[in-house]
Motif scaffolding. Structure first.
Motif, mmCIF file in Angstrom:
data_model
loop_
_atom_site.group_PDB
_atom_site.id
_atom_site.type_symbol
_atom_site.label_atom_id
_atom_site.label_comp_id
_atom_site.label_asym_id
_atom_site.label_seq_id
_atom_site.Cartn_x
_atom_site.Cartn_y
_atom_site.Cartn_z
ATOM 1 N N LEU A 1 34.930 33.760 -3.243
ATOM 2 C CA LEU A 1 35.698 35.149 -2.617
ATOM 3 C C LEU A 1 36.943 35.256 -4.241
ATOM 4 O O LEU A 1 38.363 34.448 -3.761
ATOM 5 C CB LEU A 1 36.476 34.988 -1.536
ATOM 6 N N ILE B 1 46.233 40.588 1.636
ATOM 7 C CA ILE B 1 45.318 40.516 0.358
ATOM 8 C C ILE B 1 43.871 41.368 0.253
ATOM 9 O O ILE B 1 43.398 41.129 1.544
ATOM 10 C CB ILE B 1 45.139 39.158 0.929
ATOM 11 N N PHE C 1 40.037 41.547 -0.859
ATOM 12 C CA PHE C 1 38.869 40.252 -1.163
ATOM 13 C C PHE C 1 37.910 41.119 -1.608
ATOM 14 O O PHE C 1 37.808 42.837 -1.162
ATOM 15 C CB PHE C 1 38.432 40.039 0.438
ATOM 16 N N GLY C 2 36.773 40.731 -2.583
ATOM 17 C CA GLY C 2 35.667 41.502 -2.931
ATOM 18 C C GLY C 2 34.624 41.259 -2.699
ATOM 19 O O GLY C 2 35.166 40.446 -1.307
ATOM 20 N N GLU C 3 34.041 40.977 -2.260
ATOM 21 C CA GLU C 3 32.406 41.192 -1.534
ATOM 22 C C GLU C 3 32.430 39.697 -1.813
ATOM 23 O O GLU C 3 31.264 38.928 -0.861
ATOM 24 C CB GLU C 3 31.115 41.889 -2.278
#
Lengths: 110, 115
Positions: free
Chosen positions: B91, B104, B106-108
């Motif tokens: 991640l 924060i 997060f991406g996938e």
């Protein structure tokens, strides 16, 4: 090093029942954040607690920060199937160490 | 506002091979994080960048993992050679700043399977 324990690891509830997850730290925290991760998804920020004894609510979710700033809880009232996922606490102690708890996986039976 | 972009989404490699993951954080976010999340566990911070400098890489297995953020924007994480236990979701995340209390994002994630 920084220790954070989250309990329980898993929780099965019937839809409509309440749910609580706890996060306990071995040291005093500067703040604590809570994240939710749906199955197959990525963690999404829910809330941040900063003050001793702080309580915040988001609809059916209630977040508490302990008086000693070493523990926190997330309580969901009357769970729904959309609440399914893993709930993580995220801590940042005075030494700026960033650590996620192990998470509590919530499963809701319709 | 565009989110954190990661690629590839899925990768299957044999042990001892190498793999690289790419991440583009949210525009304007100075801090970039790489986490490793093994199935059933919480995300573990591998490395944290503030602009193009490393803030914390204490949990990065430096004998096989490397990461860079040369221009202070996008970043790559490399594993060479991969081991079976590296199978996990990687991640990438970003925040405006790296100090206490920043949300924060997060991406996938990049799902890695080492066989």
């Amino acid at each position: 090093g920084q220790q954070v324990m989250q309990i329980p690891q898993y929780q099965h509830v019937q839809e409509g029942e309440d749910f609580t997850t706890y996060c306990n730290s071995s040291t005093t925290l500067s703040n604590i954040q809570w994240y939710k991760q749906r199955p197959g998804g990525h963690p999404v920020f829910l809330i941040q607690l900063v003050k001793s004894g702080e309580v915040k609510k988001q609809k059916r979710l209630t977040f508490q920060f302990g008086e000693a700033k070493k523990n926190s809880s997330l309580h969901i009232t009357a769970t729904q199937t959309t609440d399914v996922g893993t709930y993580f606490c995220h801590i940042n102690n005075a030494g700026n160490m960033l650590t996620f708890g192990g998470g509590t996986r919530l499963m809701v039976k319709p | 506002e565009a989110g954190v972009a990661q690629s590839p989404r899925y990768k299957i490699i044999e042990k001892r091979q190498s793999v690289a993951f790419w991440c583009n954080p949210i525009s304007g976010h100075a801090t970039l994080y790489w986490y490793q999340q093994i199935l059933g566990q919480g995300p573990k911070l591998l490395i944290q960048f503030q602009n193009n400098g490393v803030v914390d890489d204490s949990q990065l297995p430096k004998d096989r993992f490397s990461a860079e953020r040369l221009k202070g924007v996008d970043s790559t994480l490399k594993i060479q050679p991969a081991k079976l236990e590296d199978s996990a979701v990687y991640l990438c995340a970003s925040s405006r700043r790296g100090d206490s209390g920043n949300t924060i994002y997060f991406g996938e994630g990049s799902w890695l399977t080492v066989v």
